[in-house]
Design an enzyme around this catalytic site. Sequence first.
Site, short mmCIF file in Angstrom:
data_model
loop_
_atom_site.label_atom_id
_atom_site.label_comp_id
_atom_site.label_asym_id
_atom_site.label_seq_id
_atom_site.Cartn_x
_atom_site.Cartn_y
_atom_site.Cartn_z
N ASP A 42 -51.25 32.83 -44.66
CA ASP A 42 -50.84 33.47 -43.61
C ASP A 42 -49.62 32.03 -43.02
O ASP A 42 -49.99 31.64 -42.84
CB ASP A 42 -51.31 33.83 -41.98
CG ASP A 42 -50.58 35.19 -42.28
OD1 ASP A 42 -50.64 35.90 -41.91
OD2 ASP A 42 -49.29 34.52 -41.70
N SER A 153 -44.32 49.46 -51.32
CA SER A 153 -43.98 49.54 -50.49
C SER A 153 -43.10 51.72 -51.15
O SER A 153 -42.61 51.79 -51.39
CB SER A 153 -43.13 49.45 -49.05
OG SER A 153 -42.49 50.38 -48.20
N TYR A 166 -35.45 44.59 -48.54
CA TYR A 166 -36.93 45.44 -48.34
C TYR A 166 -37.09 46.42 -50.00
O TYR A 166 -37.64 46.17 -50.46
CB TYR A 166 -37.47 45.79 -46.96
CG TYR A 166 -39.07 45.62 -47.34
CD1 TYR A 166 -39.86 45.36 -47.40
CD2 TYR A 166 -39.36 47.57 -47.23
CE1 TYR A 166 -40.64 45.79 -47.01
CE2 TYR A 166 -40.50 48.07 -47.32
CZ TYR A 166 -41.69 46.68 -46.97
OH TYR A 166 -42.81 46.54 -46.67
N LYS A 170 -38.96 45.85 -52.99
CA LYS A 170 -40.59 45.67 -53.05
C LYS A 170 -40.51 46.88 -54.95
O LYS A 170 -41.70 47.03 -55.28
CB LYS A 170 -40.43 47.27 -51.84
CG LYS A 170 -41.28 46.93 -51.13
CD LYS A 170 -42.44 45.63 -51.00
CE LYS A 170 -42.86 45.23 -49.59
NZ LYS A 170 -43.89 44.00 -50.29
#
Length: 305
Positions: A42, A153, A166, A170
Site C-alpha cells: 500500500d 469495476s 477510471y 478498468k
Amino acid sequence: MRRFSLVSFDGKVALITGAGNGLGKSHALMFAKLGARVVVNDYGTTAKGEGADKSPADAVVDEIKTAGGESVANADSVEHGARLVETAMDAFGRLDIVVNNAGFLRDTSFHKMSQDDWFDIVNVHLNGAFKVNRAAWPHMREQNFGRIVNTASAAGIYGNFGQVNYSSAKLALHGMTQALAIEGQKRNILVNTVAPAAASRLTDTVISREQTAALRPEYVSPLVGYLCSEVSTQTGGLFEAGAGWFGKLRWERSRGIALKGVIAPDDIAKNIDAIAEFSDATHPRNIAEAFAPFGEAMGAAVAAR
C-alpha cells in the site's frame, strides 16, 4: 486452529496491492487466514491519490502476525511493480498469487478532465497492474503455477458519469486479463477479473451507512480466494460480486445480418433493427468463434461470384 478447507494456500505466497484498507485489506487477511504468506502493498495515498504513508500496510502486517500468520509490508507505488515482486522474492523466495487492487479516484466530467486526471488514473490502475504482472510473470512461468486477479469495476463494464478515466482503465484491465489467460494457460497460470461492489474509502461519499453495511469487502474476498486457489479452473473470466451475490459476465452479440453487393449507409439504416436485435443473441467465447460470421459471409460472397 484453522479448520480443513477445500481452498488452502499453505506454502503459497500472495501479493495484494492496495491492501492497507478496504478490499485489499480484506483479501490480505483472508489469504493469511488460509495459510498464505502475504505481501501487503500500500502506497498510502488519499482516496484521490495524494501523499504517501507506510502505516496502513504496516498495520495490516501487524494484524496478520498477531493472528499467527506471516507477512511483510511494501509501500512502493504499483508504478514500480518490480519492487513489489522483489519484496516477495526477498522475503519468501517465491510468488504464486497477485491481486491487483490498488487504485484511487479522480472523478470529474470529461470536459473538465485534465491530462493529469487521465494519466494519473491510467498509470496506477492499468499501467501499475501491467508492471506488477510483468514482474511476476517469469516466476509463475518457471514454477508452472500462478494466479492473477485484476480488479475492475461496474464503471468499466457499464460506464459512469464523471469517470471516463477510471472506466477506461478498468475495462482495459479485463482486456489484459483475457489475453494473459490465453498465454498463461499452458503454464497453469490462471487470470481473471473481478468487478466488486464493496464499501471503501472510494465509496464513502456516494453510499449510505446502511448500504455500507451490506457491501462489506468480506463479501467479495471469498470469490478472489477461490479464483486464486489450486481447485479453480476459471480463467479469462469477468466476475461481479457484492453483498453476498456472485455472478459471471460474458459477451453477447446480436445474430446480425450479412448484406451483399455494394453496401451503402442507407442499407445499414434499412437493416439496423436486424443488426441491433438481441432476441436471438450469440455468445462467442473466443476469437475464433467471434470471427465465424465473417467467415460465413466471406464464403457466401465467394459462392455468389
